[in-house]
Design an enzyme around this catalytic site. Sequence first.
Site, PDB file in Angstrom:
ATOM      1  N   VAL A 149       0.834  -1.195   0.000  1.00 23.49           N
ATOM      2  CA  VAL A 149       0.000   0.000   0.000  1.00 23.49           C
ATOM      3  C   VAL A 149       0.877   1.255   0.000  1.00 23.49           C
ATOM      4  O   VAL A 149       1.693   1.461   0.901  1.00 23.49           O
ATOM      5  CB  VAL A 149      -0.947   0.013   1.212  1.00 23.49           C
ATOM      6  CG1 VAL A 149      -1.810   1.277   1.193  1.00 23.49           C
ATOM      7  CG2 VAL A 149      -1.827  -1.236   1.224  1.00 23.49           C
ATOM      8  N   LYS A 150       0.677   2.084  -1.014  1.00 32.54           N
ATOM      9  CA  LYS A 150       1.467   3.303  -1.176  1.00 32.54           C
ATOM     10  C   LYS A 150       0.729   4.460  -0.515  1.00 32.54           C
ATOM     11  O   LYS A 150      -0.406   4.782  -0.877  1.00 32.54           O
ATOM     12  CB  LYS A 150       1.667   3.560  -2.671  1.00 32.54           C
ATOM     13  CG  LYS A 150       2.852   4.410  -3.042  1.00 32.54           C
ATOM     14  CD  LYS A 150       3.016   4.392  -4.559  1.00 32.54           C
ATOM     15  CE  LYS A 150       4.222   5.159  -5.014  1.00 32.54           C
ATOM     16  NZ  LYS A 150       4.326   5.145  -6.495  1.00 32.54           N
TER      17      LYS A 150
END
Length: 218
Positions: A86-87
Site C-alpha cells: 500500500v502506497k
Amino acid sequence: MKFFIDTANLAQIKEAQALGILDGVTTNPSLMAKEGITGKENILQHYLDICKIVEGDVSAEVVATDFEGMVREGEELSKLHAQIVVKVPMIKEGIKAIKYFFDKGIRTNCTLVFSAGQALLAAKAGATYVSPFIGRLDDISADGLNLIADIRLIYDNYGYETQILAASIRHSMHIINCAKLGADVMTGPLSSIEGLLKHPLTDSGLEKFLEDAKSFNL
C-alpha cells in the site's frame, strides 16, 4: 539492489520481466491515467494484471488524504493480492495510516519523500519502503543523491529495516549512483534500466568479433 519499474504499461512490464532482473513494480494514479485506465474496478483489475506478470512487490497507491479514507482504501488494496504494497503519501495522516497498517501486518510504501526528516518519521511508523524522489529534487537544483546518502546514514545508525526505494529515477547514472550509496531499491522507467546495457566499447567490440568470425565460415 532490487530493480522495480515505474509504470502502468503492461507491455513495458513484460519486457522488463523478460530481462530476468525485475523485482517489482511501482505505479500511481498519474501513470494509470497515462494508460487510459480509469474507474475503480478497472484500476483494481489492472493491479491484478500486473501481479500476474511479476513475482515481486507491486505498489498500489491510495487516493484519500484523510486517515479513515487511507485505511479503508489500503485495507481493500492489501486484500486484492499478496504482492500488493500500500502506497501512502508523506503527510501527517499518512504517517498515522502507516503505523496503523504496520500494526495490522500490512506492508506500506511511503511516497513523496523529499527530506531526511520525512524518511525518519516513515521508518519510525513502520513503513516497509520509503520513496525519496531524487529526480524531482534535481529538477529544482537540489541534490537528490545527497538525500539518499542522508537516509542511508540515519537508517544504518539506528538499525531501521525500512528499505530505501530511490524513486523518480531519470537515467542510468541515477541507478549507478544510488547503488553506490546503498539504496535498497530503484524504480524508474524501462529506458533507465536498459541504459545500463549500453556502452560504445561493447558495441565496437562485438562488431569486431562478428567481423573476425566471418573467417570461421560458420
